[in-house]
Motif scaffolding. Structure first.
Motif, PDB file in Angstrom:
ATOM      1  N   PHE A 479       0.832  -1.204   0.000  1.00 36.47           N
ATOM      2  CA  PHE A 479       0.000   0.000   0.000  1.00 36.47           C
ATOM      3  C   PHE A 479       0.866   1.253   0.000  1.00 36.47           C
ATOM      4  O   PHE A 479       0.621   2.195  -0.780  1.00 36.47           O
ATOM      5  CB  PHE A 479      -0.924  -0.029   1.217  1.00 36.47           C
ATOM      6  N   ALA A 480       1.889   1.288   0.843  1.00 35.99           N
ATOM      7  CA  ALA A 480       2.773   2.456   0.895  1.00 35.99           C
ATOM      8  C   ALA A 480       3.527   2.632  -0.420  1.00 35.99           C
ATOM      9  O   ALA A 480       3.728   3.764  -0.885  1.00 35.99           O
ATOM     10  CB  ALA A 480       3.763   2.310   2.050  1.00 35.99           C
ATOM     11  N   SER A 481       3.932   1.531  -1.029  1.00 32.41           N
ATOM     12  CA  SER A 481       4.664   1.621  -2.297  1.00 32.41           C
ATOM     13  C   SER A 481       3.770   2.114  -3.428  1.00 32.41           C
ATOM     14  O   SER A 481       4.227   2.822  -4.331  1.00 32.41           O
ATOM     15  CB  SER A 481       5.260   0.254  -2.653  1.00 32.41           C
ATOM     16  N   GLN A 482       2.485   1.755  -3.393  1.00 33.15           N
ATOM     17  CA  GLN A 482       1.546   2.263  -4.387  1.00 33.15           C
ATOM     18  C   GLN A 482       1.407   3.783  -4.259  1.00 33.15           C
ATOM     19  O   GLN A 482       1.337   4.501  -5.263  1.00 33.15           O
ATOM     20  CB  GLN A 482       0.166   1.614  -4.189  1.00 33.15           C
ATOM     21  N   ASN A 532      11.181  -8.086  -0.184  1.00 27.44           N
ATOM     22  CA  ASN A 532      10.119  -9.039  -0.484  1.00 27.44           C
ATOM     23  C   ASN A 532       9.153  -8.549  -1.547  1.00 27.44           C
ATOM     24  O   ASN A 532       8.222  -9.274  -1.914  1.00 27.44           O
ATOM     25  CB  ASN A 532       9.339  -9.366   0.795  1.00 27.44           C
ATOM     26  N   LEU A 533       9.335  -7.322  -2.033  1.00 32.16           N
ATOM     27  CA  LEU A 533       8.505  -6.793  -3.110  1.00 32.16           C
ATOM     28  C   LEU A 533       9.267  -6.637  -4.411  1.00 32.16           C
ATOM     29  O   LEU A 533       8.672  -6.378  -5.449  1.00 32.16           O
ATOM     30  CB  LEU A 533       7.919  -5.427  -2.715  1.00 32.16           C
ATOM     31  N   GLN A 534      10.581  -6.791  -4.379  1.00 33.06           N
ATOM     32  CA  GLN A 534      11.384  -6.544  -5.565  1.00 33.06           C
ATOM     33  C   GLN A 534      11.322  -7.714  -6.543  1.00 33.06           C
ATOM     34  O   GLN A 534      11.033  -8.843  -6.165  1.00 33.06           O
ATOM     35  CB  GLN A 534      12.828  -6.256  -5.169  1.00 33.06           C
ATOM     36  N   TRP A 535      11.612  -7.408  -7.799  1.00 35.29           N
ATOM     37  CA  TRP A 535      11.634  -8.416  -8.855  1.00 35.29           C
ATOM     38  C   TRP A 535      12.587  -7.943  -9.946  1.00 35.29           C
ATOM     39  O   TRP A 535      12.981  -6.790  -9.979  1.00 35.29           O
ATOM     40  CB  TRP A 535      10.235  -8.629  -9.419  1.00 35.29           C
ATOM     41  N   GLN A 664      -2.199  -8.152  -5.229  1.00 34.27           N
ATOM     42  CA  GLN A 664      -1.344  -7.109  -4.679  1.00 34.27           C
ATOM     43  C   GLN A 664      -0.054  -6.968  -5.483  1.00 34.27           C
ATOM     44  O   GLN A 664       0.343  -5.853  -5.852  1.00 34.27           O
ATOM     45  CB  GLN A 664      -1.001  -7.428  -3.224  1.00 34.27           C
ATOM     46  N   VAL A 665       0.585  -8.098  -5.756  1.00 40.26           N
ATOM     47  CA  VAL A 665       1.856  -8.069  -6.496  1.00 40.26           C
ATOM     48  C   VAL A 665       1.628  -7.579  -7.926  1.00 40.26           C
ATOM     49  O   VAL A 665       2.381  -6.751  -8.448  1.00 40.26           O
ATOM     50  CB  VAL A 665       2.508  -9.460  -6.491  1.00 40.26           C
ATOM     51  N   ALA A 666       0.583  -8.091  -8.575  1.00 40.40           N
ATOM     52  CA  ALA A 666       0.312  -7.717  -9.963  1.00 40.40           C
ATOM     53  C   ALA A 666       0.008  -6.227 -10.095  1.00 40.40           C
ATOM     54  O   ALA A 666       0.433  -5.572 -11.057  1.00 40.40           O
ATOM     55  CB  ALA A 666      -0.847  -8.547 -10.511  1.00 40.40           C
ATOM     56  N   LEU A 667      -0.733  -5.672  -9.142  1.00 36.76           N
ATOM     57  CA  LEU A 667      -1.051  -4.242  -9.188  1.00 36.76           C
ATOM     58  C   LEU A 667       0.206  -3.388  -9.103  1.00 36.76           C
ATOM     59  O   LEU A 667       0.383  -2.433  -9.882  1.00 36.76           O
ATOM     60  CB  LEU A 667      -1.986  -3.888  -8.036  1.00 36.76           C
ATOM     61  N   LEU A 668       1.074  -3.718  -8.177  1.00 36.74           N
ATOM     62  CA  LEU A 668       2.277  -2.918  -7.990  1.00 36.74           C
ATOM     63  C   LEU A 668       3.149  -2.948  -9.237  1.00 36.74           C
ATOM     64  O   LEU A 668       3.603  -1.911  -9.723  1.00 36.74           O
ATOM     65  CB  LEU A 668       3.060  -3.436  -6.775  1.00 36.74           C
ATOM     66  N   ARG A 669       3.360  -4.131  -9.784  1.00 41.91           N
ATOM     67  CA  ARG A 669       4.235  -4.246 -10.947  1.00 41.91           C
ATOM     68  C   ARG A 669       3.595  -3.629 -12.193  1.00 41.91           C
ATOM     69  O   ARG A 669       4.275  -2.964 -12.978  1.00 41.91           O
ATOM     70  CB  ARG A 669       4.565  -5.721 -11.205  1.00 41.91           C
ATOM     71  N   SER A 670       2.307  -3.859 -12.385  1.00 44.11           N
ATOM     72  CA  SER A 670       1.644  -3.334 -13.588  1.00 44.11           C
ATOM     73  C   SER A 670       1.646  -1.813 -13.583  1.00 44.11           C
ATOM     74  O   SER A 670       1.828  -1.179 -14.634  1.00 44.11           O
ATOM     75  CB  SER A 670       0.207  -3.863 -13.673  1.00 44.11           C
ATOM     76  N   ILE A 714      -1.094  -7.974 -14.297  1.00 46.30           N
ATOM     77  CA  ILE A 714      -2.522  -7.889 -14.000  1.00 46.30           C
ATOM     78  C   ILE A 714      -3.335  -8.641 -15.051  1.00 46.30           C
ATOM     79  O   ILE A 714      -4.458  -9.088 -14.782  1.00 46.30           O
ATOM     80  CB  ILE A 714      -2.963  -6.407 -13.927  1.00 46.30           C
ATOM     81  N   ALA A 715      -2.794  -8.806 -16.262  1.00 39.91           N
ATOM     82  CA  ALA A 715      -3.494  -9.511 -17.339  1.00 39.91           C
ATOM     83  C   ALA A 715      -3.096 -10.962 -17.438  1.00 39.91           C
ATOM     84  O   ALA A 715      -3.640 -11.701 -18.276  1.00 39.91           O
ATOM     85  CB  ALA A 715      -3.231  -8.819 -18.683  1.00 39.91           C
ATOM     86  N   MET A 716      -2.160 -11.412 -16.591  1.00 36.72           N
ATOM     87  CA  MET A 716      -1.682 -12.789 -16.634  1.00 36.72           C
ATOM     88  C   MET A 716      -2.447 -13.637 -15.623  1.00 36.72           C
ATOM     89  O   MET A 716      -3.147 -13.122 -14.747  1.00 36.72           O
ATOM     90  CB  MET A 716      -0.176 -12.822 -16.369  1.00 36.72           C
ATOM     91  N   SER A 717      -2.304 -14.927 -15.740  1.00 39.55           N
ATOM     92  CA  SER A 717      -2.933 -15.846 -14.798  1.00 39.55           C
ATOM     93  C   SER A 717      -2.048 -15.981 -13.561  1.00 39.55           C
ATOM     94  O   SER A 717      -0.811 -16.022 -13.690  1.00 39.55           O
ATOM     95  CB  SER A 717      -3.124 -17.211 -15.462  1.00 39.55           C
ATOM     96  N   PRO A 718      -2.607 -16.010 -12.360  1.00 38.41           N
ATOM     97  CA  PRO A 718      -4.022 -16.177 -12.043  1.00 38.41           C
ATOM     98  C   PRO A 718      -4.801 -14.874 -11.833  1.00 38.41           C
ATOM     99  O   PRO A 718      -6.001 -14.904 -11.662  1.00 38.41           O
ATOM    100  CB  PRO A 718      -3.980 -16.947 -10.721  1.00 38.41           C
ATOM    101  N   THR A 719      -4.121 -13.707 -11.855  1.00 38.87           N
ATOM    102  CA  THR A 719      -4.809 -12.464 -11.485  1.00 38.87           C
ATOM    103  C   THR A 719      -5.926 -12.111 -12.452  1.00 38.87           C
ATOM    104  O   THR A 719      -6.947 -11.542 -12.047  1.00 38.87           O
ATOM    105  CB  THR A 719      -3.793 -11.311 -11.397  1.00 38.87           C
ATOM    106  N   CYS A 720      -5.769 -12.441 -13.736  1.00 37.38           N
ATOM    107  CA  CYS A 720      -6.816 -12.110 -14.700  1.00 37.38           C
ATOM    108  C   CYS A 720      -8.103 -12.883 -14.426  1.00 37.38           C
ATOM    109  O   CYS A 720      -9.160 -12.549 -14.971  1.00 37.38           O
ATOM    110  CB  CYS A 720      -6.332 -12.372 -16.118  1.00 37.38           C
ATOM    111  N   LEU A 721      -8.037 -13.908 -13.579  1.00 38.29           N
ATOM    112  CA  LEU A 721      -9.232 -14.656 -13.190  1.00 38.29           C
ATOM    113  C   LEU A 721      -9.903 -14.040 -11.966  1.00 38.29           C
ATOM    114  O   LEU A 721     -10.929 -14.539 -11.511  1.00 38.29           O
ATOM    115  CB  LEU A 721      -8.866 -16.115 -12.890  1.00 38.29           C
ATOM    116  N   HIS A 722      -9.330 -12.973 -11.422  1.00 37.87           N
ATOM    117  CA  HIS A 722      -9.871 -12.313 -10.234  1.00 37.87           C
ATOM    118  C   HIS A 722     -10.190 -10.856 -10.545  1.00 37.87           C
ATOM    119  O   HIS A 722      -9.831  -9.951  -9.790  1.00 37.87           O
ATOM    120  CB  HIS A 722      -8.875 -12.412  -9.076  1.00 37.87           C
ATOM    121  N   LYS A 723     -10.846 -10.603 -11.635  1.00 39.88           N
ATOM    122  CA  LYS A 723     -11.076  -9.224 -12.075  1.00 39.88           C
ATOM    123  C   LYS A 723     -11.960  -8.440 -11.105  1.00 39.88           C
ATOM    124  O   LYS A 723     -11.898  -7.216 -11.076  1.00 39.88           O
ATOM    125  CB  LYS A 723     -11.690  -9.216 -13.476  1.00 39.88           C
TER     126      LYS A 723
END
Length: 815
Positions: A479-482, A532-535, A664-670, A714-723
């Motif tokens: 949340f803080a990083s967003q 733990n949030l880096q990639w 959470q992860v998909a939102l931050l990266r996208s 955000i468009a990849m699986s599994p997140t795209c199944l949780h729109k």
């Protein structure tokens, strides 16, 4: 016989403060009291007496009784807060240096301009090479540093994208001045279609879209996104699933009037807090479960905000349950929809939401934190059900209520409610930014208060479940990083809006240097993320960098299921108990609840009892088993760790993560890739309109833009199944549409300069990943075209562009 005689309860263990909580004691009975939330701190008097402190300010109850002074020690950061504290300490140093560096940047820009005037750059692109561009230097001969300003530190000052608190106007169209060739920056994805070069290519597909005017989209984008041009109704329904008129129960009534009992309320609340409140941490779990629910159970609901918020929580809890357990609302390209639960006309939780909406009118003139929270929760529900107009109106009201509260009662920012208010404030700021950047919607003025509202530090009391969910997902750091990334976006937007880019004579423009600074700032933001949030930059689907050591293997050995999902047989997530034969599905709860409301009997029918007994009502859960990840009723197994957290293979069995961790992860990266794509887009404009003026650095910038557009998680699986859990989903729909237009030009080799950039600067895997991206984004738009207004328009254009026929799958397009 009371409601609980047939359903004995087992008191939760002391380790759990928000698992399955027993109902409030009835008269003449007593139940063992659970451990409350962990106290933030105690005053010195209570600490010396070794007794519980009620933590009242300025004096606690004990000190008031004994008429002594009350002193509180400065709270020390806990282990869970250490990461955030370290980040803020680093950023404060950068903030001190920012003023000096801004002056250096300004001096550098002026010197670059003078140098270019004396020595104009005549390099141009040829058929075989890009002209080199010298590195940026300042007067001492050393390479310039970056602004290096992480926006999290900027909560002490106004963002650069705002001048004296007034936002810069967003141009309606991208304009090209014929005599000078200036490119005027725009942020909305649909504005790309107004680029002259793209208009020329779209003219070829206009005959395939006879019902869409591809020339007017730039000016009509907001109306398209809100569904103003369509005959379909995109407003929140007021009727029941069976078509009966909406006939709500009385405003003040026992909770059983609405088909709810103690265990159903707990189940829906836990579903909300284990998923949605981690994405938008607006409410305090412990307070809601230990104070709000017992009060409603004993006294029933009324017109006050406490009841309104409770109905919104229940509605969002049903959304969360439907997201994981509900049937897909449709199918696209042979794949089940990522919109699950309910139907297009009757989304999950709609009856409960309408009960909240009915009560909201009684409180519109109230100025309180609860008013802010109610509007924020209502906006979240509208977004989850693809009601963009409702989302915009509710988030606007939440922002205005937040401003009113701070202006009328500034002391609230130092009260025990301060942290909850800060969370709501920054959530509204993030959502307003999305609407402003993508649709040009006006800001409410919330940004004027950013210099007085600090970042949330989650310093309030917390429950065991909140502690565990944060350990599992780091939702507080997310949340803080967003918030930090949003501050960067505001600064980027303001800077680019003030800097017209002369694409014909680049030596007269400081925009390329400015973009390089922005790109470096963005990389600094990513480098400051907690480990733990880096990639890795080039692997958007990878697990966080420290996944092998983070909190054991349980998080990164997620449960998978091989269940084949169809329209008639919904897949049952391992996050929930499997419904028994003969019980109702979660999607039918609202209609049953509504029928109870209309009957006015206050008696829960047998059909609802069967739901609560074997459908919604779950067995006793420990605090280590979130209701959306308990795996109850399914055979659990721990497969080998997955090589990627997200996959572009939409046909592979989805992996399920606890606490909506993947979202959470998909939102931050996208949003990171969105920012990078946005700031480099001027280079693509130059490549399309003035290829002869392209330099090597320009070409690299265009390549960075193209690479940043690929495979947003955000468009990849599994997140795209949780729109239904994705905040502001039409923001991504609009951006995916704009990216598809650009990728169409690149992959079809219709523009020689883009072909050369693709072949020489984008890497050998680019074309393969670009085609995977096309399939992901086409699937996203096609999936939402039945429920989201903007997706209807976008789908028609995308289908004509890529020649999609039959089932509409992008797999038919070969590039």
């Amino acid at each position: 016989m009371n409601d609980f005689a047939a359903h004995p309860y087992q008191t939760s263990s002391p380790a759990s403060s928000s698992g399955t909580i027993p109902p409030p004691p009835l008269p003449g009975t007593s139940l063992r009291k659970e451990r409350g939330a962990i106290a933030a701190q105690a005053c010195d008097t209570c600490r010396a007496r070794k007794q519980k402190c009620d933590e009242q300010r300025p004096r606690c109850g004990t000190c008031q009784r004994f008429h002594v002074e009350c002193h509180y020690r400065e709270p020390q950061p806990t282990k869970k807060d250490k990461t955030l504290q370290e980040i803020l300490d680093k950023l404060k140093v950068l903030d001190v240096l920012n003023v000096l560096e801004n002056k250096i940047d300004h001096l550098s820009s002026r010197m670059d301009h003078l140098s270019a005037t004396c020595h104009p750059n005549t390099n141009s692109i040829t058929a075989t090479h890009f002209a080199p561009t010298p590195p940026l230097t300042i007067s001492n001969g050393h390479s310039t540093g970056t602004h290096g300003v992480h926006p999290a530190v900027a909560h002490h000052r106004s963002p650069e994208g705002l001048s004296n608190g007034v936002p810069h106007a967003l141009p309606n169209i991208a304009s090209l001045t014929k005599d000078q060739g200036h490119y005027q920056y725009v942020s909305a994805a649909h504005q790309i279609l107004a680029w002259p070069a793209i208009q020329g290519h779209l003219a070829a597909i206009q005959p395939k879209c006879p019902t869409r005017d591809l020339k007017s989209v730039a000016t009509e984008c907001p109306a398209i996104a809100l569904g103003a041009h369509f005959s379909m109704d995109y407003t929140i329904p007021m009727s029941l699933q069976n078509g009966d008129n909406f006939n709500p129960a009385p405003v003040s009534a026992p909770i059983s009037t609405f088909g709810l009992d103690w265990e159903i309320m707990q189940t829906l609340s836990k579903a909300y807090f284990d998923a949605i409140n981690l994405l938008h941490p607006i409410l305090d779990r412990h307070t809601f479960l230990t104070q709000t629910l017992p009060t409603l159970f004993k006294d029933g609901v009324d017109h006050r905000l406490q009841s309104t918020i409770a109905f919104l929580v229940f509605a969002l809890g049903e959304v969360a349950l439907g997201n994981y357990r509900g049937a897909p609302i449709n199918a696209h390209g042979g794949r089940p929809s990522g919109m699950r639960g309910g139907s297009k006309s009757h989304p999950p939780g709609i009856t409960l939401f309408n009960e909240a909406r009915k009560r909201l009118g009684f409180s519109v003139t109230e100025t309180s934190l609860e008013m802010v929270q109610a509007y924020t929760l209502a906006s979240t529900y509208c977004a989850s059900c693809s009601y963009p107009m409702g989302f915009w109106k509710m988030i606007r009201e939440a922002s205005l209520a937040c401003q009113s509260l701070i202006m009328i009662n500034p002391g609230v920012l130092s009260s025990p409610q301060a942290d909850l208010l800060r969370r709501a404030f920054w959530h509204c700021a993030v959502m307003e930014t999305c609407l402003n950047l993508e649709l040009g919607f006006p800001l409410t003025g919330l940004e004027k208060m950013e210099n007085v509202v600090s970042l949330p530090d989650f310093s309030t009391s917390f429950s065991d479940d909140d502690y565990i969910s944060n350990q599992e997902t780091q939702y507080q750091e997310h949340f803080a990083s967003q918030i930090a990334l949003r501050r960067l976006l505001v600064e980027f937007h303001g800077t680019l809006s003030r800097s017209p880019y002369n694409t014909i004579v680049p030596s007269t423009s400081s925009t390329p240097n400015t973009i390089r600074h922005m790109a470096t700032d963005l990389e600094h933001w990513r480098s400051y993320l907690p480990p733990n949030l880096q990639w890795q930059e080039d692997t958007p689907g990878a697990f966080p960098s420290s996944a092998t050591t983070y909190n054991g293997p349980s998080i990164y050995s997620p449960v998978t299921t091989a269940t084949t999902t169809t329209n008639s047989t919904p897949a049952i997530s391992p996050m929930l108990p499997t419904p028994q034969a003969g019980t109702m599905s979660i999607s039918s709860v609202s209609s049953v609840v509504a029928s109870v409301s209309m009957s006015g009997s206050g008696v829960i029918p047998q059909s609802v009892a069967s739901i609560t007994a074997s459908g919604l009502r779950s067995p006793q859960l420990s605090h280590q088993q979130p209701i959306l990840n308990s795996g109850l009723g399914l055979q659990q197994h721990q497969p080998a760790p997955q090589p990627q957290m997200f996959t572009a293979d939409l046909d592979a069995p989805p992996v399920h993560y606890p606490y909506a961790h993947d979202v959470q992860v998909a939102l931050l990266r996208s949003r990171y890739y969105y920012a990078k794509y946005l700031i480099h887009r001027p280079f693509l404009y130059k490549a399309l309109h003035h290829p002869d003026a392209m330099t090597q650095d320009d070409a690299i910038g265009a390549a960075e833009c193209l690479k940043a557009s690929l495979k947003w998680p955000i468009a990849m699986s599994p997140t795209c199944l949780h729109k239904r859990l994705v905040p502001c989903p039409f923001f991504f729909t609009q951006n995916f549409f704009g990216i598809l237009v650009l990728l169409y030009l690149v992959l079809s080799d219709k523009v020689p300069i883009l072909t050369k950039i693709k072949d020489t600067l984008c890497g050998e895997r680019f074309e393969m990943e670009a085609k995977e991206t096309v399939e992901l984004y086409v699937n996203w738009i096609g999936d939402l075209r039945d429920v989201e207004p903007s997706a209807v328009w976008d789908w028609d254009v995308v289908s004509a562009m890529f020649g999609l026929e039959g089932n509409g799958s992008s797999r038919e397009w070969k590039g």
